[in-house]
Design an enzyme around this catalytic site. Structure first.
Site, PDB file in Angstrom:
ATOM      1  N   HIS A  94       0.855  -1.204   0.000  1.00  0.00           N
ATOM      2  CA  HIS A  94       0.000   0.000   0.000  1.00  0.00           C
ATOM      3  C   HIS A  94       0.879   1.238   0.000  1.00  0.00           C
ATOM      4  CE1 HIS A  94       0.774  -1.331   4.101  1.00  0.00           C
ATOM      5  NE2 HIS A  94       0.843  -0.052   4.418  1.00  0.00           N
ATOM      6  N   HIS A 118       0.957   5.114   1.222  1.00  0.00           N
ATOM      7  CA  HIS A 118       0.342   6.130   2.079  1.00  0.00           C
ATOM      8  C   HIS A 118       0.357   7.480   1.366  1.00  0.00           C
ATOM      9  CE1 HIS A 118       0.683   3.870   6.016  1.00  0.00           C
ATOM     10  NE2 HIS A 118       1.593   3.210   5.319  1.00  0.00           N
TER      11      HIS A 118
HETATM   12  P1  5GP Z   1       2.190   0.180   7.250  1.00  0.00           P
HETATM   13  O1  5GP Z   1       2.944   0.447   8.529  1.00  0.00           O
HETATM   14  O2  5GP Z   1       2.029  -1.298   6.976  1.00  0.00           O
HETATM   15  O3  5GP Z   1       2.756   0.922   6.081  1.00  0.00           O
HETATM   16  O4  5GP Z   1       0.767   0.832   7.484  1.00  0.00           O
HETATM   17  C1  5GP Z   1      -0.420   0.130   7.647  1.00  0.00           C
HETATM   18  C2  5GP Z   1      -1.484   1.176   7.766  1.00  0.00           C
HETATM   19  O5  5GP Z   1      -2.739   0.517   7.694  1.00  0.00           O
HETATM   20  C3  5GP Z   1      -1.461   1.937   9.092  1.00  0.00           C
HETATM   21  O6  5GP Z   1      -1.373   3.333   8.825  1.00  0.00           O
HETATM   22  C4  5GP Z   1      -2.766   1.565   9.768  1.00  0.00           C
HETATM   23  O7  5GP Z   1      -3.353   2.610  10.481  1.00  0.00           O
HETATM   24  C5  5GP Z   1      -3.618   1.138   8.589  1.00  0.00           C
HETATM   25  N1  5GP Z   1      -4.621   0.147   8.935  1.00  0.00           N
HETATM   26  C6  5GP Z   1      -4.429  -0.984   9.660  1.00  0.00           C
HETATM   27  N2  5GP Z   1      -5.585  -1.657   9.787  1.00  0.00           N
HETATM   28  C7  5GP Z   1      -6.523  -0.934   9.125  1.00  0.00           C
HETATM   29  C8  5GP Z   1      -7.923  -1.123   8.902  1.00  0.00           C
HETATM   30  O8  5GP Z   1      -8.544  -2.075   9.350  1.00  0.00           O
HETATM   31  N3  5GP Z   1      -8.556  -0.165   8.161  1.00  0.00           N
HETATM   32  C9  5GP Z   1      -7.913   0.916   7.662  1.00  0.00           C
HETATM   33  N4  5GP Z   1      -8.624   1.791   6.968  1.00  0.00           N
HETATM   34  N5  5GP Z   1      -6.596   1.120   7.832  1.00  0.00           N
HETATM   35  C10 5GP Z   1      -5.913   0.204   8.574  1.00  0.00           C
END
Ligand code: 5GP
Ligand code: ZN
Length: 149
Positions: A105, A107
């Site tokens: 993903h 951001h």
């Molecule tokens: P990473 O650290 O893997 O780049 O970020 C994962 C992101 O996914 C985090 O910013 C977290 O808040 C978001 N996230 C985790 N679980 C969920 C969810 O159930 N729904 C949504 N909308 N975002 C999520």
């Protein structure tokens, strides 16, 4: 940390519609929705529909589309009601890089002066001289091989 596609992956559940999310964009390959735990107000995630765990799993065409959509969303945030002053695009690939959801993903993080979001570095690896930079550049070029896009 590898999670199979399907119900054990929260982003697969969101794509399938079996978990809630607040969507801002959808197409055949990608969706984008509000981050549930935003770093700043308006924080969005651009997510491939396919369960692609890491950056290396993302086909170039999908990765390119992620950037195109991220760029459009950044423009929408800047044009929108949230008085966005800047944008960070951020992609965490691997646990060491702070990836916590192993479904790739991008951001899209709106930024505001004084919002308090910072990258903090505890120590600095030094100031490499040109010889060291050239050696590292040669190593990366060798690893790149014929893989240039
Ligand atoms: P990473 O650290 O893997 O780049 O970020 C994962 C992101 O996914 C985090 O910013 C977290 O808040 C978001 N996230 C985790 N679980 C969920 C969810 O159930 N729904 C949504 N909308 N975002 C999520
Ligand atoms: Zn998934």
């Amino acid at each position: 940390v590898s999670v199979p596609p399907g119900p054990s992956c929260i982003f697969c559940r969101i794509v399938a519609g079996t978990a809630d999310a607040s969507f801002v964009y959808e197409d055949d390959d990608l969706v984008a929705f509000m981050d549930i735990n935003p770093v700043t107000r308006g924080h969005l995630l651009v997510v491939p529909r396919a369960h692609l765990p890491g950056l290396a799993d993302v086909p170039p065409q999908v990765g390119g589309r992620m950037f195109v959509v991220g760029r459009e969303l950044a423009a929408a945030l800047r044009a929108g009601p949230m008085t966005t002053q800047g944008i960070n695009l951020f992609l965490a690939d691997g646990a060491a890089a702070m990836q916590s959801v192993f479904h790739a993903h991008l951001h899209v993080i709106p930024r505001f002066r004084g919002d308090g979001f910072r990258f903090v570095r505890d120590h600095w690896s030094g100031s490499p001289d040109r010889t060291e930079l050239e050696a590292d550049a040669a190593a990366v070029r060798a690893a790149l091989g014929g893989a240039e896009a």
